[in-house]
Enzyme design. Sequence first.
Site, PDB file in Angstrom:
ATOM      1  N   GLY A  49      50.632  33.779  63.149  1.00 50.83           N
ATOM      2  CA  GLY A  49      49.626  34.999  63.744  1.00 50.83           C
ATOM      3  C   GLY A  49      49.161  35.228  65.133  1.00 50.83           C
ATOM      4  CE1 TYR A  88      52.769  28.900  57.568  1.00 52.05           C
ATOM      5  CE2 TYR A  88      53.811  26.625  56.766  1.00 52.05           C
ATOM      6  CZ  TYR A  88      53.032  27.234  57.459  1.00 52.05           C
ATOM      7  OH  TYR A  88      52.741  26.220  58.614  1.00 52.05           O
ATOM      8  CB  SER A 129      51.906  37.619  46.189  1.00 53.64           C
ATOM      9  OG  SER A 129      52.638  38.661  46.184  1.00 53.64           O
ATOM     10  CE1 TYR A 153      53.481  34.428  49.745  1.00 54.36           C
ATOM     11  CE2 TYR A 153      54.563  35.618  48.120  1.00 54.36           C
ATOM     12  CZ  TYR A 153      53.276  35.283  49.058  1.00 54.36           C
ATOM     13  OH  TYR A 153      52.440  36.234  49.213  1.00 54.36           O
ATOM     14  CE  LYS A 157      50.056  34.244  48.599  1.00 52.12           C
ATOM     15  NZ  LYS A 157      48.430  33.904  49.581  1.00 52.12           N
TER      16      LYS A 157
END
Length: 345
Positions: A49, A88, A129, A153, A157
């Site tokens: 960030g 991430y 996502s 990834y 989620k």
Amino acid sequence: MIGGVSVTLGSALARILVTGGAGYIGSHTRYFLEQAGHSAVVADNLSRGHKEMVPQGLLRVVDIRDTERLKQVLSDERVEAVIHFAAYIAVGESTQVPEVYFANNVSGSVSLFEAMLHCGITRLVFSSSAAAYGIPQRVPIPETEPFAPINPYGESKVMVEKILGWLDRYRAFRSVSLRYFNACGAEPQAGLGELHDPETHLIPLMLRAILTGKPITLFGDDYPTPDGTCIRDYIHVSDLASAHVLAVEHLLRDGQSDVFNVGTGSGHSVLKVLQAVERVTGNKVPHTIGPRREGDPPSLVADSQKLQKQLGWKPARADLDRIVGDAWSFANRQKRSSGEYAAIR
Ligand code: UFG
């Protein structure tokens, strides 16, 4: 309406912790929470960030895996609900170092949930996502489409969504998971926009190609779509932010746990995006056509009827030219303030 966000009558104004609030979607959500009258505090370890995206005094530099420090922040700040972005997000990187993704995205989330339960805070909006669906059977994709992630990834989620299901059942921990499609655009007048490092997303890379003269590679033009390029549902980050405000207000009204897609319901091909970028900026986008990128499904478009019907959400900035225009304003602002655009990488 306040700042384009509808404030739901009857939902109390609250003190909300935004994890990952120095990131792209987190910083916009913090801004729209404040526009709606809520008070926000940001927890971010600044690994990805940018502290410039958080107003002075609101940033608590903390890693979400540090449960003890999180407990302290939650109680010191008298937090009533949490919106959890810290994670991430690079699909490619997640295939190279899956363990890093599971440690940060899954263990980090569990650490946050432990700290929240310790402090008696049981309302959370989770940043999920469309990657949870993998290559979907049905497009537009409804929330009932089964989980079928095709990279670590997406799996991270799915794991967190499942953990939230168990916490709802056994700990009365209420959550709303929002499954995002392709976040894009910016809120340039608030100094907010997309600044990933490295950048992998289509619109900022096209703008960068214009600003640096270095061509972008378009990944494949032989997909089974009308012009051969992939179709995605591009959702303005401010519309995405307003969905978070509605979701947290739903929980603050003692609403039950739920899952919603957040997209516009309209898809645009890579070539259509390129045409919009050229139209809005008045510049040609230097580009080459390359091979397909591994793991890219031909078409991902959201069915977001559920969010519209149940929470009264409506995308107010769905027009592609508007999205590109806001991203272009931010990229130019950034170029002016940083001196050279290349510094952003
Ligand atoms: N693309 C290019 N060239 C580039 C970058 C992207 O042609 O240099 C294409 C991709 O192949 C894809 C489209 O542009 O067809 C959009 O790609 P992005 O990388 O911008 O976004 P993705 O659709 O791959 O990823 C987004 C989110 C992810 C999420 C995924 C699944 O960024 O976090 O959707 O829903 F996992």
